[in-house]
Write a protein that holds these residues in place. Structure first.
Motif, PDB file in Angstrom:
ATOM      1  N   LYS A 184      25.058 -60.452  -2.521  1.00 27.01           N
ATOM      2  CA  LYS A 184      26.085 -59.818  -1.691  1.00 27.01           C
ATOM      3  C   LYS A 184      27.095 -60.870  -1.255  1.00 27.01           C
ATOM      4  CE  LYS A 184      24.855 -58.248   2.418  1.00 27.01           C
ATOM      5  NZ  LYS A 184      24.301 -57.339   3.452  1.00 27.01           N
ATOM      6  N   VAL A 185      28.355 -60.502  -1.259  1.00 33.50           N
ATOM      7  CA  VAL A 185      29.428 -61.415  -0.855  1.00 33.50           C
ATOM      8  C   VAL A 185      30.096 -60.893   0.406  1.00 33.50           C
ATOM      9  CG1 VAL A 185      31.583 -62.533  -1.536  1.00 33.50           C
ATOM     10  CG2 VAL A 185      29.839 -62.043  -3.254  1.00 33.50           C
ATOM     11  N   ILE A 186      30.210 -61.757   1.412  1.00 32.34           N
ATOM     12  CA  ILE A 186      30.891 -61.394   2.657  1.00 32.34           C
ATOM     13  C   ILE A 186      32.018 -62.387   2.898  1.00 32.34           C
ATOM     14  CG2 ILE A 186      30.665 -61.005   5.134  1.00 32.34           C
ATOM     15  CD1 ILE A 186      27.741 -60.347   4.654  1.00 32.34           C
ATOM     16  N   PRO A 187      33.263 -61.999   2.632  1.00 34.27           N
ATOM     17  CA  PRO A 187      34.395 -62.878   2.922  1.00 34.27           C
ATOM     18  C   PRO A 187      34.691 -62.880   4.421  1.00 34.27           C
ATOM     19  CG  PRO A 187      35.162 -60.827   1.960  1.00 34.27           C
ATOM     20  CD  PRO A 187      33.668 -60.738   2.008  1.00 34.27           C
ATOM     21  N   VAL A 188      35.056 -64.043   4.924  1.00 33.00           N
ATOM     22  CA  VAL A 188      35.358 -64.181   6.358  1.00 33.00           C
ATOM     23  C   VAL A 188      36.721 -64.844   6.529  1.00 33.00           C
ATOM     24  CG1 VAL A 188      34.663 -65.188   8.567  1.00 33.00           C
ATOM     25  CG2 VAL A 188      32.918 -64.397   6.946  1.00 33.00           C
ATOM     26  N   MET A 189      37.624 -64.156   7.196  1.00 32.21           N
ATOM     27  CA  MET A 189      38.891 -64.753   7.601  1.00 32.21           C
ATOM     28  C   MET A 189      38.629 -65.445   8.931  1.00 32.21           C
ATOM     29  SD  MET A 189      42.624 -62.931   7.937  1.00 32.21           S
ATOM     30  CE  MET A 189      42.559 -62.355   6.240  1.00 32.21           C
ATOM     31  N   ASN A 190      38.517 -66.746   8.909  1.00 28.43           N
ATOM     32  CA  ASN A 190      37.959 -67.493  10.030  1.00 28.43           C
ATOM     33  C   ASN A 190      39.028 -68.275  10.799  1.00 28.43           C
ATOM     34  OD1 ASN A 190      35.662 -68.176  11.530  1.00 28.43           O
ATOM     35  ND2 ASN A 190      35.434 -70.124  10.464  1.00 28.43           N
ATOM     36  N   LYS A 191      38.677 -68.602  12.041  1.00 30.61           N
ATOM     37  CA  LYS A 191      39.506 -69.453  12.896  1.00 30.61           C
ATOM     38  C   LYS A 191      40.925 -68.906  13.048  1.00 30.61           C
ATOM     39  CE  LYS A 191      38.817 -73.933  12.198  1.00 30.61           C
ATOM     40  NZ  LYS A 191      38.589 -75.203  11.484  1.00 30.61           N
ATOM     41  N   ILE A 192      41.001 -67.579  13.219  1.00 31.35           N
ATOM     42  CA  ILE A 192      42.295 -66.933  13.407  1.00 31.35           C
ATOM     43  C   ILE A 192      42.868 -67.341  14.764  1.00 31.35           C
ATOM     44  CG2 ILE A 192      43.480 -64.713  13.623  1.00 31.35           C
ATOM     45  CD1 ILE A 192      41.189 -63.512  11.933  1.00 31.35           C
ATOM     46  N   SER A 193      44.144 -67.648  14.790  1.00 32.91           N
ATOM     47  CA  SER A 193      44.802 -67.953  16.054  1.00 32.91           C
ATOM     48  C   SER A 193      44.935 -66.681  16.869  1.00 32.91           C
ATOM     49  CB  SER A 193      46.186 -68.559  15.806  1.00 32.91           C
ATOM     50  OG  SER A 193      46.890 -68.688  17.024  1.00 32.91           O
ATOM     51  N   GLU A 249      28.820 -58.896  14.894  1.00 32.45           N
ATOM     52  CA  GLU A 249      29.290 -58.006  13.832  1.00 32.45           C
ATOM     53  C   GLU A 249      29.060 -58.658  12.466  1.00 32.45           C
ATOM     54  OE1 GLU A 249      33.379 -55.838  12.240  1.00 32.45           O
ATOM     55  OE2 GLU A 249      33.319 -56.679  14.270  1.00 32.45           O
ATOM     56  N   LEU A 250      29.346 -59.952  12.358  1.00 29.26           N
ATOM     57  CA  LEU A 250      29.095 -60.657  11.097  1.00 29.26           C
ATOM     58  C   LEU A 250      27.600 -60.667  10.787  1.00 29.26           C
ATOM     59  CD1 LEU A 250      29.926 -62.386   8.692  1.00 29.26           C
ATOM     60  CD2 LEU A 250      29.833 -64.396  10.198  1.00 29.26           C
ATOM     61  N   TYR A 251      26.787 -60.939  11.784  1.00 27.55           N
ATOM     62  CA  TYR A 251      25.334 -60.952  11.610  1.00 27.55           C
ATOM     63  C   TYR A 251      24.856 -59.604  11.062  1.00 27.55           C
ATOM     64  CZ  TYR A 251      20.351 -61.248  12.862  1.00 27.55           C
ATOM     65  OH  TYR A 251      18.983 -61.251  12.817  1.00 27.55           O
TER      66      TYR A 251
END
Length: 215
Positions: free
Chosen positions: A136-145, A208-210
């Motif tokens: 399974k692949v979970i993309p994360v858009m991280n460290k958003i301002s 939510e990610l968990y």
């Protein structure tokens, strides 16, 4: 179950995501082993700080580099949950961790270098799936301002959309928040901090990610 937090670019918050997933997983009563496959060893340092501060529950620690595929598969079979933090480069550790994982978490920030990195990861994922390796692949858009939504560039959104087309997954979004740094300084995950006005949003985003990782 083996979760790899990996991409080909450094500085995108892989260790923060990996340590927070490990901490919350352990807090839910699961036996967790955290493997640092990054030569910088920041995840391992976090784990040692956690031990020094006697934070519970305990998380098993290990460092691995090089040809680690067989070792990862053995750890996957031996433990309830294994979380691997992989360095930000196209390394043997990256290839082996992706090949061994059940879940791949792929973080990226908004920026052109991240777009190129995400493009390369998309190619790797497609090739691995084509070879018969499924995960399974979970993309994360991280460290958003939190105060400048313009940092979500159109190019990065396009690359995430490509991943969505292939895997049917929208990117999870995590805002850059001080609570993650405060937790790391204590050898904790953000969900192990007292819930307050300063921590609740970071905690909710991590939870939510968990949920997506362990669904």
């Amino acid at each position: 179950m083996l979760i790899a937090v990996a991409t080909r670019k450094g500085g995108v918050g892989k260790t923060t995501i990996a340590t927070n997933l490990a901490a919350h997983r352990a807090s839910q009563g699961h036996a967790v082993k955290f493997i640092d496959a990054d030569t910088d060893e920041y995840g391992y340092m976090w784990g040692m700080l956690r031990r020094h501060k006697e934070v519970t529950p305990n998380i098993l620690l290990a460092k691995m580099t090089g040809a680690i595929y067989s070792d990862l598969m053995a750890e996957r079979d031996a433990h309830d949950t294994v979380i691997v933090d992989v360095g930000g480069k196209n390394s043997p550790e990256l290839i082996y961790a992706v090949g061994a994982c059940d879940v791949l978490v792929v973080p990226a920030e908004a920026g052109q270098f991240d777009v190129w990195s995400l493009t390369a990861m998309s190619t790797m994922i497609r090739e691995m799936h084509a070879s018969g390796k499924t995960f399974k692949v979970i993309p994360v858009m991280n460290k958003i301002s939190s105060d400048d939504r313009s940092t979500l560039t159109a190019n990065l959104e396009t690359e995430f959309e490509k991943l969505e087309e292939v895997f049917g997954l929208k990117p999870h979004k995590i805002v850059k928040r001080n609570a993650f740094s405060w937790a790391a300084a204590e050898g904790r995950g953000v969900t192990e901090m007292k819930r307050s006005r300063d921590t609740e949003k970071a905690q909710d985003e991590l939870l939510e990610l968990y949920g997506r990782v362990f669904a």
